[in-house]
Design a protein around this motif. Sequence first.
Motif, mmCIF file in Angstrom:
data_model
loop_
_atom_site.group_PDB
_atom_site.id
_atom_site.type_symbol
_atom_site.label_atom_id
_atom_site.label_comp_id
_atom_site.label_asym_id
_atom_site.label_seq_id
_atom_site.Cartn_x
_atom_site.Cartn_y
_atom_site.Cartn_z
ATOM 1 N N GLN A 1 0.817 -1.206 0.000
ATOM 2 C CA GLN A 1 0.000 0.000 0.000
ATOM 3 C C GLN A 1 0.856 1.262 0.000
ATOM 4 N N ALA A 2 1.957 1.245 0.730
ATOM 5 C CA ALA A 2 2.827 2.427 0.768
ATOM 6 C C ALA A 2 3.306 2.797 -0.627
ATOM 7 N N VAL A 3 3.567 1.784 -1.453
ATOM 8 C CA VAL A 3 4.007 2.031 -2.830
ATOM 9 C C VAL A 3 2.814 2.364 -3.724
ATOM 10 N N ALA A 4 1.729 1.603 -3.597
ATOM 11 C CA ALA A 4 0.562 1.809 -4.459
ATOM 12 C C ALA A 4 -0.071 3.177 -4.244
ATOM 13 N N TRP A 5 0.049 3.734 -3.037
ATOM 14 C CA TRP A 5 -0.517 5.047 -2.729
ATOM 15 C C TRP A 5 0.494 6.182 -2.943
ATOM 16 N N MET A 6 1.584 5.873 -3.620
ATOM 17 C CA MET A 6 2.673 6.825 -3.772
ATOM 18 C C MET A 6 2.226 8.183 -4.300
ATOM 19 N N ASP A 7 1.360 8.172 -5.299
ATOM 20 C CA ASP A 7 0.938 9.440 -5.893
ATOM 21 C C ASP A 7 0.070 10.269 -4.952
ATOM 22 N N GLU A 8 -0.442 9.660 -3.885
ATOM 23 C CA GLU A 8 -1.224 10.394 -2.898
ATOM 24 C C GLU A 8 -0.333 11.137 -1.909
ATOM 25 N N TRP A 9 0.831 10.563 -1.575
ATOM 26 C CA TRP A 9 1.677 11.176 -0.550
ATOM 27 C C TRP A 9 2.963 11.786 -1.096
ATOM 28 N N TYR A 10 3.343 11.430 -2.322
ATOM 29 C CA TYR A 10 4.617 11.918 -2.858
ATOM 30 C C TYR A 10 4.576 13.448 -3.001
ATOM 31 N N GLY A 11 5.586 14.108 -2.492
ATOM 32 C CA GLY A 11 5.632 15.568 -2.519
ATOM 33 C C GLY A 11 5.166 16.220 -1.239
ATOM 34 N N MET A 12 4.563 15.450 -0.317
ATOM 35 C CA MET A 12 4.151 15.995 0.968
ATOM 36 C C MET A 12 5.383 16.234 1.842
ATOM 37 N N SER A 13 5.316 17.259 2.673
ATOM 38 C CA SER A 13 6.365 17.504 3.651
ATOM 39 C C SER A 13 6.037 16.739 4.927
ATOM 40 N N LEU A 14 6.996 16.702 5.855
ATOM 41 C CA LEU A 14 6.738 16.037 7.130
ATOM 42 C C LEU A 14 5.610 16.746 7.873
ATOM 43 N N GLU A 15 5.563 18.061 7.776
ATOM 44 C CA GLU A 15 4.483 18.817 8.413
ATOM 45 C C GLU A 15 3.134 18.483 7.774
ATOM 46 N N ASP A 16 3.119 18.334 6.439
ATOM 47 C CA ASP A 16 1.879 17.987 5.734
ATOM 48 C C ASP A 16 1.342 16.638 6.196
ATOM 49 N N VAL A 17 2.242 15.659 6.269
ATOM 50 C CA VAL A 17 1.780 14.313 6.600
ATOM 51 C C VAL A 17 1.400 14.223 8.080
ATOM 52 N N ARG A 18 2.004 15.040 8.941
ATOM 53 C CA ARG A 18 1.604 15.069 10.345
ATOM 54 C C ARG A 18 0.190 15.642 10.488
ATOM 55 N N LYS A 19 -0.141 16.657 9.693
ATOM 56 C CA LYS A 19 -1.499 17.203 9.698
ATOM 57 C C LYS A 19 -2.494 16.150 9.229
ATOM 58 N N PHE A 20 -2.137 15.444 8.156
ATOM 59 C CA PHE A 20 -2.988 14.363 7.649
ATOM 60 C C PHE A 20 -3.168 13.291 8.715
ATOM 61 N N GLU A 21 -2.080 12.960 9.413
ATOM 62 C CA GLU A 21 -2.104 11.947 10.461
ATOM 63 C C GLU A 21 -3.052 12.360 11.590
ATOM 64 N N ARG A 22 -2.982 13.616 12.024
ATOM 65 C CA ARG A 22 -3.848 14.085 13.108
ATOM 66 C C ARG A 22 -5.312 14.068 12.698
ATOM 67 N N LYS A 23 -5.587 14.464 11.448
ATOM 68 C CA LYS A 23 -6.959 14.485 10.953
ATOM 69 C C LYS A 23 -7.556 13.079 10.949
ATOM 70 N N LEU A 24 -6.840 12.120 10.373
ATOM 71 C CA LEU A 24 -7.353 10.757 10.323
ATOM 72 C C LEU A 24 -7.383 10.106 11.694
ATOM 73 N N GLN A 25 -6.461 10.507 12.565
ATOM 74 C CA GLN A 25 -6.461 9.980 13.925
ATOM 75 C C GLN A 25 -7.754 10.343 14.642
ATOM 76 N N GLU A 26 -8.200 11.595 14.507
ATOM 77 C CA GLU A 26 -9.444 12.030 15.131
ATOM 78 C C GLU A 26 -10.637 11.280 14.542
ATOM 79 N N GLU A 27 -10.649 11.139 13.209
ATOM 80 C CA GLU A 27 -11.764 10.439 12.562
ATOM 81 C C GLU A 27 -11.795 8.965 12.944
ATOM 82 N N THR A 28 -10.616 8.340 13.016
ATOM 83 C CA THR A 28 -10.532 6.921 13.352
ATOM 84 C C THR A 28 -10.972 6.678 14.787
ATOM 85 N N ASN A 29 -10.499 7.517 15.713
ATOM 86 C CA ASN A 29 -10.913 7.376 17.111
ATOM 87 C C ASN A 29 -12.424 7.514 17.259
ATOM 88 N N CYS A 30 -13.008 8.430 16.492
ATOM 89 C CA CYS A 30 -14.455 8.628 16.531
ATOM 90 C C CYS A 30 -15.183 7.383 16.038
#
Length: 307
Positions: free
Chosen positions: A217-246
């Motif tokens: 999946q990490a490779v197959a989803w490459m075009d979704e995350w490629y070019g993101m910065s560490l700050e970008d992916v941390r924001k994405f992580e926090r957003k999905l974390q809240e949704e997943t916990n809910c």
Amino acid sequence: MLLKEYRICMPLTVEEYRIGQLYMISKHSHEQSSDGEGVEVIINEPYESAVHGEGQYTEKRVYLNRKLPAWIRGFIPKIFYITEKAWNYYPYTVTEYTCSFLPKFQIRIETKFENNNGCNAQVFRDKPTPEEDVCFIDIATDDITEGYYKKSEDLRSFHSAKTGRGPLLDNWRETSEPIMCSYKLVAAKFEVYGFQSRVEGFVHKNIRDILLAGHRQAVAWMDEWYGMSLEDVRKFERKLQEETNCKVNCQKKTQDSKNDAKLNNGGGRHSISRSTSWNNGTEPCSYSATNGPADIKPRHRLPSAPE
């Protein structure tokens, strides 16, 4: 304790995979969480080690009762969870798993990422891991369980529009550029008389399936995350974390309310009544004595790229 070293190559650099890994874990956890089961994030915060320096510490609860085989579900409560604690000092990480119900159960995964094709035989210790304990996982050609297979994640037909990488054909690990390897030293321990080898073998079989699916999946989803910065992916992580916990907590509350209603009406039953031998390891479990050993039914598997 059963110890194995897994080596999983990907057509990425170690620095690229730092983003891809965070994206993949967040999205995968969100997809797998439903009906009160899945991954609940308890802690996700910066952490500093005197040995490894700055990193990130996460603690999660993984609810997965219905994903277990019937022969295990017969011995555990309907509501239990696995605790995951991870110390991420990328490109080095340590992850530990313990069970709320089985104190003698533990998994420890030590991971190192290197820019090579899995050729480093001494990545963890001064001495190489014995060959019989080394398992190469090919994300393109290895068979995958039916439940994990998705045609869009089949890397033998995958092509990245952003990077031009793929598809991964025969001998791709020798010809791909760039290439990196995820080295994972996995120790599974379940010191309970009569069940140790069976449970430890089952754990490694499932870990292998999860590693194969996750790295695909990490490779197959490459075009979704490629070019993101560490700050970008941390924001994405926090957003999905809240949704997943809910998703997990809302369903758990609904199920708890239903269970309370049944108990108040006198229709509830205890989900489990077992010997304490699971905790002290001194008595054989009465289930095998009365019913005989339960065979593990093999799961149907699909080739990575069905013709």
